[in-house]
Scaffold this motif. Structure first.
Motif, PDB file in Angstrom:
ATOM      1  N   LYS A 238      75.149  46.911 -21.168  1.00  6.86           N
ATOM      2  CA  LYS A 238      74.142  45.944 -21.596  1.00  6.86           C
ATOM      3  C   LYS A 238      73.757  45.014 -20.454  1.00  6.86           C
ATOM      4  N   GLN A 239      74.731  44.586 -19.672  1.00  8.27           N
ATOM      5  CA  GLN A 239      74.462  43.648 -18.577  1.00  8.27           C
ATOM      6  C   GLN A 239      73.689  44.278 -17.430  1.00  8.27           C
ATOM      7  N   ARG A 240      73.825  45.572 -17.249  1.00  4.63           N
ATOM      8  CA  ARG A 240      73.237  46.224 -16.078  1.00  4.63           C
ATOM      9  C   ARG A 240      71.981  47.055 -16.385  1.00  4.63           C
ATOM     10  N   THR A 241      71.529  47.059 -17.640  1.00  4.46           N
ATOM     11  CA  THR A 241      70.438  47.948 -18.038  1.00  4.46           C
ATOM     12  C   THR A 241      69.195  47.810 -17.160  1.00  4.46           C
ATOM     13  N   ALA A 242      68.699  46.601 -16.983  1.00  4.53           N
ATOM     14  CA  ALA A 242      67.441  46.384 -16.240  1.00  4.53           C
ATOM     15  C   ALA A 242      67.577  46.803 -14.782  1.00  4.53           C
ATOM     16  N   LEU A 243      68.673  46.397 -14.138  1.00  4.38           N
ATOM     17  CA  LEU A 243      68.886  46.734 -12.726  1.00  4.38           C
ATOM     18  C   LEU A 243      68.989  48.246 -12.548  1.00  4.38           C
ATOM     19  N   GLU A 244      69.789  48.888 -13.379  1.00  3.58           N
ATOM     20  CA  GLU A 244      70.007  50.325 -13.244  1.00  3.58           C
ATOM     21  C   GLU A 244      68.738  51.128 -13.525  1.00  3.58           C
ATOM     22  N   LYS A 245      67.953  50.676 -14.474  1.00  3.08           N
ATOM     23  CA  LYS A 245      66.693  51.370 -14.783  1.00  3.08           C
ATOM     24  C   LYS A 245      65.752  51.333 -13.585  1.00  3.08           C
ATOM     25  N   LYS A 246      65.648  50.182 -12.929  1.00  3.26           N
ATOM     26  CA  LYS A 246      64.766  50.048 -11.770  1.00  3.26           C
ATOM     27  C   LYS A 246      65.269  50.882 -10.599  1.00  3.26           C
ATOM     28  N   MET A 247      66.567  50.902 -10.402  1.00  7.23           N
ATOM     29  CA  MET A 247      67.148  51.708  -9.324  1.00  7.23           C
ATOM     30  C   MET A 247      66.878  53.186  -9.562  1.00  7.23           C
ATOM     31  N   GLN A 248      67.044  53.631 -10.796  1.00  6.16           N
ATOM     32  CA  GLN A 248      66.814  55.043 -11.129  1.00  6.16           C
ATOM     33  C   GLN A 248      65.353  55.414 -10.913  1.00  6.16           C
ATOM     34  N   GLN A 249      64.444  54.537 -11.302  1.00  6.04           N
ATOM     35  CA  GLN A 249      63.015  54.780 -11.102  1.00  6.04           C
ATOM     36  C   GLN A 249      62.661  54.838  -9.617  1.00  6.04           C
ATOM     37  N   THR A 250      63.327  54.032  -8.822  1.00  4.32           N
ATOM     38  CA  THR A 250      63.012  53.945  -7.394  1.00  4.32           C
ATOM     39  C   THR A 250      63.572  55.116  -6.604  1.00  4.32           C
TER      40      THR A 250
ATOM     41  N   PHE B 212      76.041  50.925  -0.381  1.00  4.90           N
ATOM     42  CA  PHE B 212      76.762  50.375  -1.533  1.00  4.90           C
ATOM     43  C   PHE B 212      76.817  48.860  -1.334  1.00  4.90           C
ATOM     44  N   ILE B 213      75.743  48.163  -1.697  1.00  2.00           N
ATOM     45  CA  ILE B 213      75.631  46.735  -1.401  1.00  2.00           C
ATOM     46  C   ILE B 213      75.177  45.958  -2.638  1.00  2.00           C
ATOM     47  N   GLY B 214      75.404  44.623  -2.602  1.00  4.73           N
ATOM     48  CA  GLY B 214      74.905  43.751  -3.651  1.00  4.73           C
ATOM     49  C   GLY B 214      75.955  43.064  -4.486  1.00  4.73           C
ATOM     50  N   GLN B 215      77.212  43.478  -4.392  1.00  4.06           N
ATOM     51  CA  GLN B 215      78.254  42.880  -5.225  1.00  4.06           C
ATOM     52  C   GLN B 215      78.445  41.401  -4.903  1.00  4.06           C
ATOM     53  N   ASN B 216      78.192  41.007  -3.654  1.00  9.41           N
ATOM     54  CA  ASN B 216      78.371  39.615  -3.237  1.00  9.41           C
ATOM     55  C   ASN B 216      77.057  38.831  -3.212  1.00  9.41           C
ATOM     56  N   GLY B 217      76.056  39.329  -3.903  1.00  8.03           N
ATOM     57  CA  GLY B 217      74.774  38.638  -3.912  1.00  8.03           C
ATOM     58  C   GLY B 217      74.029  38.848  -2.593  1.00  8.03           C
ATOM     59  N   GLY B 218      73.124  37.921  -2.278  1.00 12.03           N
ATOM     60  CA  GLY B 218      72.354  38.035  -1.042  1.00 12.03           C
ATOM     61  C   GLY B 218      70.932  38.511  -1.276  1.00 12.03           C
ATOM     62  N   TYR B 219      70.549  38.668  -2.541  1.00 11.16           N
ATOM     63  CA  TYR B 219      69.189  39.078  -2.877  1.00 11.16           C
ATOM     64  C   TYR B 219      68.691  38.196  -4.019  1.00 11.16           C
ATOM     65  N   SER B 220      67.386  37.947  -4.055  1.00 11.04           N
ATOM     66  CA  SER B 220      66.819  37.036  -5.048  1.00 11.04           C
ATOM     67  C   SER B 220      66.510  37.730  -6.362  1.00 11.04           C
ATOM     68  N   ASN B 221      66.200  39.018  -6.306  1.00  6.45           N
ATOM     69  CA  ASN B 221      65.905  39.795  -7.513  1.00  6.45           C
ATOM     70  C   ASN B 221      66.062  41.277  -7.172  1.00  6.45           C
ATOM     71  N   THR B 222      65.820  42.141  -8.146  1.00  6.32           N
ATOM     72  CA  THR B 222      66.011  43.571  -7.924  1.00  6.32           C
ATOM     73  C   THR B 222      65.081  44.102  -6.842  1.00  6.32           C
ATOM     74  N   ALA B 223      63.839  43.624  -6.824  1.00  6.13           N
ATOM     75  CA  ALA B 223      62.885  44.069  -5.804  1.00  6.13           C
ATOM     76  C   ALA B 223      63.367  43.714  -4.402  1.00  6.13           C
ATOM     77  N   ASP B 224      63.989  42.548  -4.277  1.00  9.09           N
ATOM     78  CA  ASP B 224      64.507  42.122  -2.978  1.00  9.09           C
ATOM     79  C   ASP B 224      65.676  43.001  -2.548  1.00  9.09           C
ATOM     80  N   LEU B 225      66.554  43.347  -3.497  1.00  8.70           N
ATOM     81  CA  LEU B 225      67.667  44.242  -3.173  1.00  8.70           C
ATOM     82  C   LEU B 225      67.151  45.609  -2.735  1.00  8.70           C
ATOM     83  N   ILE B 226      66.148  46.125  -3.410  1.00  9.08           N
ATOM     84  CA  ILE B 226      65.564  47.416  -3.036  1.00  9.08           C
ATOM     85  C   ILE B 226      64.937  47.343  -1.649  1.00  9.08           C
ATOM     86  N   ARG B 227      64.278  46.222  -1.351  1.00  7.70           N
ATOM     87  CA  ARG B 227      63.693  46.046  -0.012  1.00  7.70           C
ATOM     88  C   ARG B 227      64.772  46.123   1.069  1.00  7.70           C
TER      89      ARG B 227
END
Length: 347
Positions: free
Chosen positions: A249-261, A207-222
């Motif tokens: 609306k704000q989370r659509t792109a991130l959540e879609k990528k997470m679900q696909q992964t 359960f990570i990412g609320q405080n940033g630390g990643y450059s994009n969704t791919a980096d968070l997944i890595r």
């Protein structure tokens, strides 16, 4: 006749030896098994449940929860399930590996993302050399900035010792547990935390990412996958918890990528709680709750006053959601015949 008696005696002796051997083996192996289950009248031994490692920041540590945390509540649910089915002594370890304020990169480094020294480290008696650490990919590392959970003792190269962060410029020193007169660890030596080395046979809940630390969704997944892949033989035994803040609306792109992964291993926490949060918590929705839920937000009744962290009810609700998903994915395996006491909470 004497031959028959001798044969019977030998058979009885061999049987006795086999029985003693079986008893001795069971006694020796008892710490490695749970209590006995029964299948068709034949007693069988169930393997011990794996530990659960809860990786995260203040949302895992339990800020604003008045002592409640979701790892603590998750363990209670599992204990209640086992006790209801007659197995009260088989509750697994549930580790709270949350550190308030940490970024996703810092958490991933504690959990298995490769880190390396940026200069040679000369180890002499009574001398400590200053150096920097980067994660694979070249990003500067700032573990120990806010806590030591799961970090020390570390292993650098082949040497075990204590890592200390000495300033805000991310300079570190290393004190070996056993100091030889002189030893030099080369540049790019691997730095491995205690948790990354010793907490590997477990189910990670990330359960990570609320405080940033990643450059994009791919980096968070890595970063998430670094923790997952660090587990021994358990690439398909994990849970990734999505960010709960923001609107649909704000989370659509991130959540879609997470679900696909991650598929069903991904819990879209914002979506689940915005639809069924008050129902799962067993409370009546307020007018404010309904307004926020219509916008795709977590209801206020589950949040602390800062509307970021959960309150005690919120943490207990998160635990229910995680438990139900883990059970549905058969990540938590109960003795034969056990009946679930918590329903599944899917989108």
């Amino acid at each position: 006749m004497n031959l028959i008696k001798q044969l019977i005696t030998r058979i009885l002796a061999i049987t006795a030896i086999i029985i003693l051997a079986v008893v001795a083996y069971c006694a020796w192996s008892a710490p490695y098994f749970k209590q006995l289950g029964v299948l068709g009248g034949v007693e069988i031994q169930q393997p011990k449940m794996p530990a659960i490692n809860c990786w995260g920041d203040s949302l895992t540590q339990g800020a604003f929860g008045d002592g409640e945390t979701y790892p603590k509540a998750l363990r209670r649910i599992i204990a209640r399930q086992l006790t209801a089915n007659g197995y009260p002594q088989s509750v697994p370890v549930v580790r709270n590996l949350g550190i308030s304020g940490e970024t996703s990169l810092e958490i991933a480094c504690r959990g298995g993302l490769a880190m390396r020294t940026q200069s040679p480290i000369r180890i002499n008696q009574g001398e400590r050399q200053i150096f920097r650490i980067t994660a694979d990919g070249g990003k500067a590392v700032s573990i120990l900035r806010l806590g030591d959970t799961g970090v020390n003792p570390v292993k650098i190269g082949s040497v075990v010792g204590r890592l200390d962060r000495i300033d805000d410029e991310n300079h570190y020193t290393f004190t070996p547990t056993h100091v030889r007169y002189q030893d030099t660890l080369p540049k790019n030596s691997r730095v491995v935390t205690y948790a990354a080395a010793h907490y590997r046979s477990a189910i990670p809940v990330i359960f990570i990412g609320q405080n940033g630390g990643y450059s994009n969704t791919a980096d968070l997944i890595r970063q998430q996958k670094a923790i997952i892949h660090n587990q021994i033989g358990a690439e398909h035994q994990y849970i990734v918890v999505g960010l709960h803040t923001g609107t649909a609306k704000q989370r659509t792109a991130l959540e879609k990528k997470m679900q696909q992964t991650y598929g069903d291993h991904y819990i879209n926490l914002r979506k689940i709680l915005s639809k069924n949060g008050t129902k799962i918590a067993g409370i009546k929705a307020t007018k404010e709750d309904r307004r926020m839920m219509r916008a795709g937000m977590v209801p206020a009744s589950l949040l602390a006053d800062d509307h970021l962290h959960f309150n005690a009810k919120g943490y207990r609700t998160v635990a229910k959601v995680i438990y139900a998903r883990m059970t549905a994915l058969k990540l938590i395996r109960y003795p034969l015949g056990a009946q679930s006491i918590v329903k599944n909470y899917y989108e």
